[in-house]
Motif scaffolding. Structure first.
Motif, PDB file in Angstrom:
ATOM      1  N   HIS A 108       0.755  -1.404  -0.054  1.00  0.00           N
ATOM      2  CA  HIS A 108      -0.044   0.189  -0.004  1.00  0.00           C
ATOM      3  C   HIS A 108       0.944   1.314   0.039  1.00  0.00           C
ATOM      4  O   HIS A 108       0.460   2.438  -0.610  1.00  0.00           O
ATOM      5  CB  HIS A 108      -0.805  -0.105   1.072  1.00  0.00           C
ATOM      6  CG  HIS A 108      -2.107  -0.976   0.783  1.00  0.00           C
ATOM      7  ND1 HIS A 108      -2.173  -2.230   0.995  1.00  0.00           N
ATOM      8  CD2 HIS A 108      -3.294  -0.641   0.549  1.00  0.00           C
ATOM      9  CE1 HIS A 108      -3.100  -2.769   0.845  1.00  0.00           C
ATOM     10  NE2 HIS A 108      -4.151  -1.899   0.228  1.00  0.00           N
ATOM     11  N   LEU A 109       2.123   1.083   0.466  1.00  0.00           N
ATOM     12  CA  LEU A 109       2.757   2.386   0.347  1.00  0.00           C
ATOM     13  C   LEU A 109       3.403   2.453  -1.087  1.00  0.00           C
ATOM     14  O   LEU A 109       3.304   3.373  -1.640  1.00  0.00           O
ATOM     15  CB  LEU A 109       4.281   2.216   1.235  1.00  0.00           C
ATOM     16  CG  LEU A 109       4.128   2.271   2.712  1.00  0.00           C
ATOM     17  CD1 LEU A 109       5.164   1.578   3.558  1.00  0.00           C
ATOM     18  CD2 LEU A 109       3.783   3.755   3.241  1.00  0.00           C
ATOM     19  N   ASP A 110       3.545   1.336  -1.701  1.00  0.00           N
ATOM     20  CA  ASP A 110       3.736   1.377  -3.178  1.00  0.00           C
ATOM     21  C   ASP A 110       2.863   2.048  -3.995  1.00  0.00           C
ATOM     22  O   ASP A 110       2.977   2.981  -4.862  1.00  0.00           O
ATOM     23  CB  ASP A 110       4.199  -0.036  -3.770  1.00  0.00           C
ATOM     24  CG  ASP A 110       5.482  -0.774  -3.172  1.00  0.00           C
ATOM     25  OD1 ASP A 110       6.164   0.148  -2.774  1.00  0.00           O
ATOM     26  OD2 ASP A 110       5.514  -1.836  -3.162  1.00  0.00           O
ATOM     27  N   ALA A 111       1.466   1.650  -3.612  1.00  0.00           N
ATOM     28  CA  ALA A 111       0.480   2.036  -4.490  1.00  0.00           C
ATOM     29  C   ALA A 111       0.171   3.636  -3.925  1.00  0.00           C
ATOM     30  O   ALA A 111      -0.133   4.341  -4.937  1.00  0.00           O
ATOM     31  CB  ALA A 111      -0.837   1.308  -3.841  1.00  0.00           C
ATOM     32  N   MET A 112       0.432   4.136  -2.776  1.00  0.00           N
ATOM     33  CA  MET A 112       0.327   5.540  -2.647  1.00  0.00           C
ATOM     34  C   MET A 112       1.459   6.111  -3.407  1.00  0.00           C
ATOM     35  O   MET A 112       1.019   7.326  -3.966  1.00  0.00           O
ATOM     36  CB  MET A 112       0.712   5.808  -0.921  1.00  0.00           C
ATOM     37  CG  MET A 112      -0.390   5.522  -0.262  1.00  0.00           C
ATOM     38  SD  MET A 112       0.031   5.676   1.673  1.00  0.00           S
ATOM     39  CE  MET A 112       0.825   7.463   1.491  1.00  0.00           C
ATOM     40  N   GLU A 113       2.590   5.591  -3.509  1.00  0.00           N
ATOM     41  CA  GLU A 113       3.591   6.345  -4.356  1.00  0.00           C
ATOM     42  C   GLU A 113       3.276   6.486  -5.601  1.00  0.00           C
ATOM     43  O   GLU A 113       3.589   7.692  -6.265  1.00  0.00           O
ATOM     44  CB  GLU A 113       4.878   5.689  -4.317  1.00  0.00           C
ATOM     45  CG  GLU A 113       6.210   6.583  -4.439  1.00  0.00           C
ATOM     46  CD  GLU A 113       7.317   5.961  -3.873  1.00  0.00           C
ATOM     47  OE1 GLU A 113       8.454   6.803  -3.755  1.00  0.00           O
ATOM     48  OE2 GLU A 113       7.691   4.791  -3.439  1.00  0.00           O
ATOM     49  N   ARG A 114       2.725   5.543  -6.262  1.00  0.00           N
ATOM     50  CA  ARG A 114       2.150   5.571  -7.677  1.00  0.00           C
ATOM     51  C   ARG A 114       0.960   6.713  -7.713  1.00  0.00           C
ATOM     52  O   ARG A 114       1.090   7.404  -8.676  1.00  0.00           O
ATOM     53  CB  ARG A 114       1.767   4.324  -8.464  1.00  0.00           C
ATOM     54  CG  ARG A 114       2.898   3.156  -8.252  1.00  0.00           C
ATOM     55  CD  ARG A 114       2.414   1.892  -8.930  1.00  0.00           C
ATOM     56  NE  ARG A 114       1.301   1.229  -8.296  1.00  0.00           N
ATOM     57  CZ  ARG A 114       1.741   0.155  -7.306  1.00  0.00           C
ATOM     58  NH1 ARG A 114       2.957  -0.152  -7.182  1.00  0.00           N
ATOM     59  NH2 ARG A 114       0.489  -0.331  -6.956  1.00  0.00           N
TER      60      ARG A 114
END
Length: 416
Positions: free
Chosen positions: A145-151
């Motif tokens: 979910h951190l990866d998704a936030m960054e995207r």
């Protein structure tokens, strides 16, 4: 010579003063510009009259306990009942007349022996060891979910993008509930917990959840899978009990930790030195979680009804009287914690009452700790420039609900 305050005459005078004082209504107004502090009047009462008469909207006159010692004493005393039908509510709600008994499976509104039976059955499923075994999966969910936030970024609503999905995915996987249904359960849980919901709205929300979970229980009995719900089908629980317990666990797992992650992030962003302390030393995560639980206390109040006459704090609580316990002022009690209104992630917040106390202490507290220990350090490490995307006084707070927090938390990162 004994000190004056310890003389019988002085004690009697204090008792009479408390009883003679006009009963107060439950204070709810928070200090202006301080979304993390308890209501000012509630704090004043703790300092002046930690056990005071309380007037309820239905005309009942009971008690309000605001100090750490008194709240802890009530929560650990079996002479006080948690049964909903015996309680009076201190705020206006959609209910009129007597509260209905707890639905089957709702352990919060039960006493022994019913509560004991459920608790013993579930306690072994939520041990520190078993919950720690979930750490790797929780960390994986957090990273995803951190990866998704960054995207998606650099501006997101942290509630939807991060705070809700982590506990939702975890509890759904643990119970064996399809994650695709988590929004359905979150919406119905919020309806049940909203003070302004009518009895009809609450009943409809509960019925919708029960119908879905009942079908899921039948499916698990027919074809068990590797999850807690399937595991519980081997117990002596009836389908109705298993359905109720599943709803109870799912509702608690979806709502409370999600609010702590979002509200806790709001507190960290409002105290940048503490944000930086956690970013510089993620090893303080355990202390940070306990301190945030103490400082924020999202489950602000609770209630118990005296089953018999009980002497408490020098006062006589009569059988049938409701005692409201203010967890939020108990956790800010200067007799327990030095500088209690200061957020200090390096504090040892032993005895904080954010998870409750006594036989009703939060069953899933170890799971919540695992989720928060992963969520907070990972967030501040990945986004060291994280900040609010709107003014702090525009963050919509979850007032008028059983669990305090924020409805949304717009955040951004990168160059200012």
């Amino acid at each position: 010579m004994p000190h004056e305050s310890s003389t019988p005459a002085h004690t009697k005078a204090l008792d009479e003063a408390v009883l003679a004082a006009e009963p107060v209504r439950l204070p709810v107004e928070r200090p202006s510009g301080c979304p993390f502090d308890p209501p000012t009047e509630l704090t004043r009462l703790r300092e002046e009259r930690p056990l005071t008469r309380l007037s309820f909207p239905d005309g009942h006159v009971g008690w309000l306990a605001t100090s750490h010692a008194l709240v802890r004493a009530v929560l650990s005393d079996s002479r006080f009942s948690s049964r909903y039908e015996l309680l009076h509510l201190p705020m206006e709600t959609g209910y009129t007349g007597e509260m209905p008994p707890a639905p089957i499976g709702d352990m919060t509104g039960m006493d022994a022996p019913e509560h004991t039976r459920y608790r013993r059955l579930l306690a072994g499923k939520f041990t520190v060891r078993r919950m720690n075994l979930l750490s790797e999966r929780v960390e994986q969910i957090t990273t995803e979910h951190l990866d998704a936030m960054e995207r998606q970024g650099p501006t997101v609503d942290l509630v939807k993008a991060y705070a809700q999905p982590i506990p939702a995915l975890t509890i759904c996987e643990l119970l064996g509930v399809p994650y695709t249904e988590h929004e359905f359960f979150q919406q119905n849980t919020e309806t049940i917990m909203l003070h302004s919901s009518t009895m009809e709205e609450r009943a409809a929300a509960m019925t919708a959840m029960e119908e879905y979970l009942h079908q899921l229980v039948l499916a698990k009995r027919a074809a068990p899978t590797d999850d807690l719900l399937s595991d519980l089908t081997t117990s002596d629980l009836t389908d109705e009990e298993l359905t109720g317990l599943a709803g109870f666990l799912l509702g608690a797992g979806l709502d409370t930790t999600a609010n702590m992650i979002a509200y806790g992030t709001f507190a960290l962003l409002s105290n940048p030195e503490q944000f930086e302390a956690l970013r510089a030393d993620p090893g303080i995560a355990d202390q940070a979680v306990e301190e945030l639980m103490r400082y924020l206390t999202i489950a602000q109040i609770g209630g118990r009804s005296a089953l018999e006459d009980v002497e408490l704090g020098g006062e006589l609580i009569k059988a049938g009287e409701t005692v409201i316990v203010a967890h939020e002022t108990a956790n800010r009690d200067p007799l327990k914690y030095p500088d209690p209104d200061v957020l200090d992630l390096r504090r040892t917040a032993t005895g904080q009452l954010g998870f409750g106390h006594g036989i009703h202490q939060c069953l899933g507290q170890q799971l919540a700790r695992v989720e928060m220990r992963a969520a907070f350090p990972a967030l501040v490490t990945r986004f060291p420039t994280l900040r609010l995307a709107i003014p702090a006084d525009e963050v919509p707070l979850r007032t008028g609900m059983n669990i305090f927090g924020v409805h949304k938390l717009p955040v951004t990162w990168g160059e200012a």
